[in-house]
Design an enzyme around this catalytic site. Structure first.
Site, PDB file in Angstrom:
ATOM      1  N   GLU A 244       0.832  -1.202   0.000  1.00 34.65           N
ATOM      2  CA  GLU A 244       0.000   0.000   0.000  1.00 34.65           C
ATOM      3  C   GLU A 244       0.873   1.260   0.000  1.00 34.65           C
ATOM      4  O   GLU A 244       1.857   1.357   0.751  1.00 34.65           O
ATOM      5  CB  GLU A 244      -0.884  -0.035   1.251  1.00 34.65           C
ATOM      6  CG  GLU A 244      -1.843   1.114   1.410  1.00 34.65           C
ATOM      7  CD  GLU A 244      -2.729   0.940   2.636  1.00 34.65           C
ATOM      8  OE1 GLU A 244      -3.680   1.723   2.797  1.00 34.65           O
ATOM      9  OE2 GLU A 244      -2.477   0.005   3.450  1.00 34.65           O
TER      10      GLU A 244
ATOM     11  N   LYS B 191      -9.134   2.822  -2.404  1.00 38.83           N
ATOM     12  CA  LYS B 191      -9.470   2.091  -1.183  1.00 38.83           C
ATOM     13  C   LYS B 191     -10.886   2.432  -0.751  1.00 38.83           C
ATOM     14  O   LYS B 191     -11.298   3.587  -0.787  1.00 38.83           O
ATOM     15  CB  LYS B 191      -8.469   2.471  -0.092  1.00 38.83           C
ATOM     16  CG  LYS B 191      -8.544   1.676   1.194  1.00 38.83           C
ATOM     17  CD  LYS B 191      -7.370   2.066   2.100  1.00 38.83           C
ATOM     18  CE  LYS B 191      -7.322   1.281   3.386  1.00 38.83           C
ATOM     19  NZ  LYS B 191      -6.112   1.608   4.185  1.00 38.83           N
TER      20      LYS B 191
ATOM     21  N   CYS C  73      -5.781  -2.992   1.863  1.00 40.21           N
ATOM     22  CA  CYS C  73      -5.619  -3.151   3.304  1.00 40.21           C
ATOM     23  C   CYS C  73      -6.917  -3.314   4.096  1.00 40.21           C
ATOM     24  O   CYS C  73      -7.469  -4.408   4.156  1.00 40.21           O
ATOM     25  CB  CYS C  73      -4.802  -1.990   3.861  1.00 40.21           C
ATOM     26  SG  CYS C  73      -4.135  -2.330   5.525  1.00 40.21           S
TER      27      CYS C  73
ATOM     28  N   GLY D  46     -27.941 -59.165  15.016  1.00 36.50           N
ATOM     29  CA  GLY D  46     -26.975 -58.081  14.834  1.00 36.50           C
ATOM     30  C   GLY D  46     -26.972 -57.544  13.417  1.00 36.50           C
ATOM     31  O   GLY D  46     -27.845 -57.865  12.600  1.00 36.50           O
TER      32      GLY D  46
END
Length: 636
Positions: free
Chosen positions: A45, A114, A168, A455
């Site tokens: 940045e 941004k 960012c 079973g």
């Protein structure tokens, strides 16, 4: 090649407000990326000026230097194929924006401002910058040219990839802009960052990057500014990483007093397939973006990426133990629910002294431990026949004795000979009839004994056998609950090895079972030894599990399967061998679907399962011709 795109993330040396110094170090790293045939390289940045300039961002002298620095980057990069994503302050309509500039071949392709501007604790960017939220369809003049400007930009190399850029804090927001970029088709996401170092933040940051890559089913590259930034109040460590669909492919080293760059070959084709076949991606909101064309970048020749030859098995021992423990827990929970639901006290298992029946017994035994039941309620049946070896028969008995379960021996030889006479089959003819009569006789004994005891029969077949159809239809193919159904053969081995540590009393016999060749033991033994070895007939299970994983998980076509296998098994199998067993896999996978279409219930334990009621729905009469044609065309 095969859907791979090489990306890089870089942290150049930086000096606050010294644009000339910063540009030269960016150039050096960009040149390295160009030489390594990278399609796109990411920088931090505000990298041209430095992030920590403070009120110097108000100074015209700094912005003049930034523009001159940008001109230098454009001049140097003329003729370069790779894209660079660099950070710089940008003026537009009397406002200042913290922006990402996308550069290629001497041109600015677009500028992305941004969106989320932090104004808390050590961050107070709103003092200088405004948010780019809502800026769409605009342009800005840079170096005398009008270039697209806005948060509605995606960058596309036709036929290869689409990428988006955020800055960012955008990643730390509740709904990052990259989420919408991914929903609009971006498979590569880039984040220019300036994230300071405080205790514990590094781990959280890596988790955030990996999680976003998983949530977006994308690759996510992240580069944060380095130690040259001001240390007046905070320290920047130069964190840099590249993740793909939740997995961290590469991560650099923090706190370096020098430039660094990392590379990763991203499998875009795989990501695109995930989006089609998994999750609720298709239901997400699609926003409108401008697609900015990117000139052709580099094709990846030899991939610089580890391809795990055993994708079902974690490479680290600690992770393997965790995986085995979790699978064991899933198996036990599944069987416990089934037993409680039907009010069943007894389980019947066929025990051969091989891997699969051993795992089924261990999982059943663990279920009884959890339920506080007497292991004598587990009735194991060993059924020696024409091909039973002394070793496996002995190991079956030792295993049952060690666990304290009931053991019953029923020799099937005479019953099979009687059946041969009934159907007029010559017992000297060791064809599929000879083999399957034994398998079905054993299954009949187990089913009838389960009825006698009240079973259920616990199945022993695994995922790899289901994929290959390596079972006798209505023989070992069938059970009343298939507890191993979701576990591939390569992983079965590791779970049994792990169990040797969990149950030391039976560790010796488990290790001998692990050392025994995989065999159905249906052909006559030779002097008491195993005569029939499965992997000599159908091929190595590690190859078949590899093919299975990549074909089902990412839809890889035969060309890519062969390419990946060559890369993963280069030192183990030659190309001819891989090709041979790949053809076997494809033919068997298609022809044996009819067995999977009526496979018994069993728990899914991993991301791949073949149950027709769950993950895999395929016609039993689907043709394999297209897949074989592609495989054969590569040999021409």
């Amino acid at each position: 090649m095969y859907g791979f795109v090489r990306v890089a993330a870089a942290v150049p040396k930086v000096r606050v407000a010294n644009v000339g110094f910063n540009v030269e170090h960016i150039v050096d790293l960009w040149r390295t990326a160009e030489e390594r045939k990278v399609s796109a390289v990411l920088f931090p940045e505000l990298g041209l000026s430095g992030y920590s300039c403070g009120d110097l961002f108000y100074q015209r002298a700094l912005h003049k230097a930034v523009e001159e620095g940008l001109e230098r980057l454009l001049e140097v990069s003329k003729g370069w194929k790779s894209v660079a994503i660099v950070g710089a302050p940008v003026w537009w309509t009397g406002r200042l924006y913290n922006a990402a500039l996308v550069l290629q071949g001497g041109r600015v392709l677009g500028v992305v401002p941004k969106t989320y501007i932090p104004e808390h604790k050590e961050y107070y960017e709103k003092r200088w910058f405004v948010s780019g939220a809502g800026i769409c369809g605009e342009s800005v003049t840079l170096c005398g040219e009008e270039v697209p400007f806005g948060t509605d930009l995606l960058f596309e190399e036709k036929g290869r990839y689409l990428f988006g850029v955020e800055v960012c804090e955008d990643l730390w927001s509740v709904v990052p802009p990259s989420s919408y970029m991914a929903l609009a088709g971006a498979t590569l996401l880039f984040n220019l960052s300036a994230s300071d170092e405080i205790v514990g933040k590094s781990e959280y940051r890596a988790s955030l990057v990996a999680t976003q890559s998983a949530r977006c089913m994308a690759a996510y590259a992240y580069a944060s500014c380095g130690m040259g930034e001001s240390t007046t109040d905070v320290v920047f460590g130069g964190d840099v990483m590249i993740a793909e669909n939740g997995a961290m492919l590469e991560r650099g080293e923090r706190f370096l007093d020098e430039s660094q760059i990392i590379f990763a070959d991203v499998d875009v084709e795989r990501l695109e397939n995930f989006r089609v076949s998994e999750g609720s991606f298709a239901d997400g909101e699609i926003r409108t973006y401008r697609h900015i064309p990117v000139s052709p970048t580099f094709e990846v020749g030899t991939i610089e990426r580890k391809i795990d030859p055993h994708p079902f098995v974690p490479s680290r021992k600690s992770e393997r133990a965790k995986r085995c423990r979790e699978i064991f827990a899933i198996q036990a929970a599944a069987l416990q629910k089934r037993l409680e639901h039907i009010g069943c006290e007894m389980c019947v298992l066929g025990i051969s002294g091989g891997l699969d029946s051993t795992l089924a017994l261990l999982a059943t035994y663990r279920t009884y431990e959890i339920m506080g039941r007497d292991p004598k309620g587990i009735v194991c049946v060993t059924m020696p026949g024409f091909g039973t070896s002394e070793r496996t028969l002995k190991n079956a008995g030792r295993l049952c004795d060690g666990l304290g379960v009931a053991l019953k021996t029923v020799d099937i030889t005479e019953a099979c000979l009687a059946h041969f006479r009934q159907i007029g089959h010559d017992p000297g003819d060791h064809s599929v009839v000879f083999e399957n009569v034994q398998a079905r006789e054993r299954t009949q004994i187990l089913m009838d004994l389960a009825n006698e005891l009240g079973g259920i029969v616990i199945g022993t077949g695994d995922l790899s056998e289901a994929a290959l159809g390596w079972s006798t239809y209505n023989g070992d193919h069938m059970s009343m609950y298939a507890i191993n159904a979701g576990i591939p053969k390569t992983l079965v081995r590791y779970i049994v090895a792990w169990a040797a540590e969990v149950y030391p009393a039976i560790a010796d016999v488990l290790r001998d079972i692990l050392a025994t060749p995989v065999s159905p033991e249906l052909l006559p033994a030779r002097e008491g030894e195993i005569a029939q070895k499965t992997e000599e007939v159908v091929g190595p299970y590690e190859l078949h599990d590899f093919f299975l994983y990549h074909m089902i998980k990412s839809g890889a076509a035969p060309r890519k399967l062969l390419f990946l296998a060559r890369h993963a098994f280069g030192g183990t199998y030659d190309e001819e061998t891989i090709r041979r067993w790949l053809e076997v896999f494809l033919r068997r996978f298609f022809s044996q679907q009819f067995k999977r279409s009526c496979m018994p219930d069993g728990p899914k334990v991993g991301t791949i399962a073949l149950s027709p009621r769950g993950d895999w729905r395929m016609p039993s009469d689907a043709e394999v011709a297209v897949w074989l044609e592609e495989l054969h065309s590569m040999a021409r």
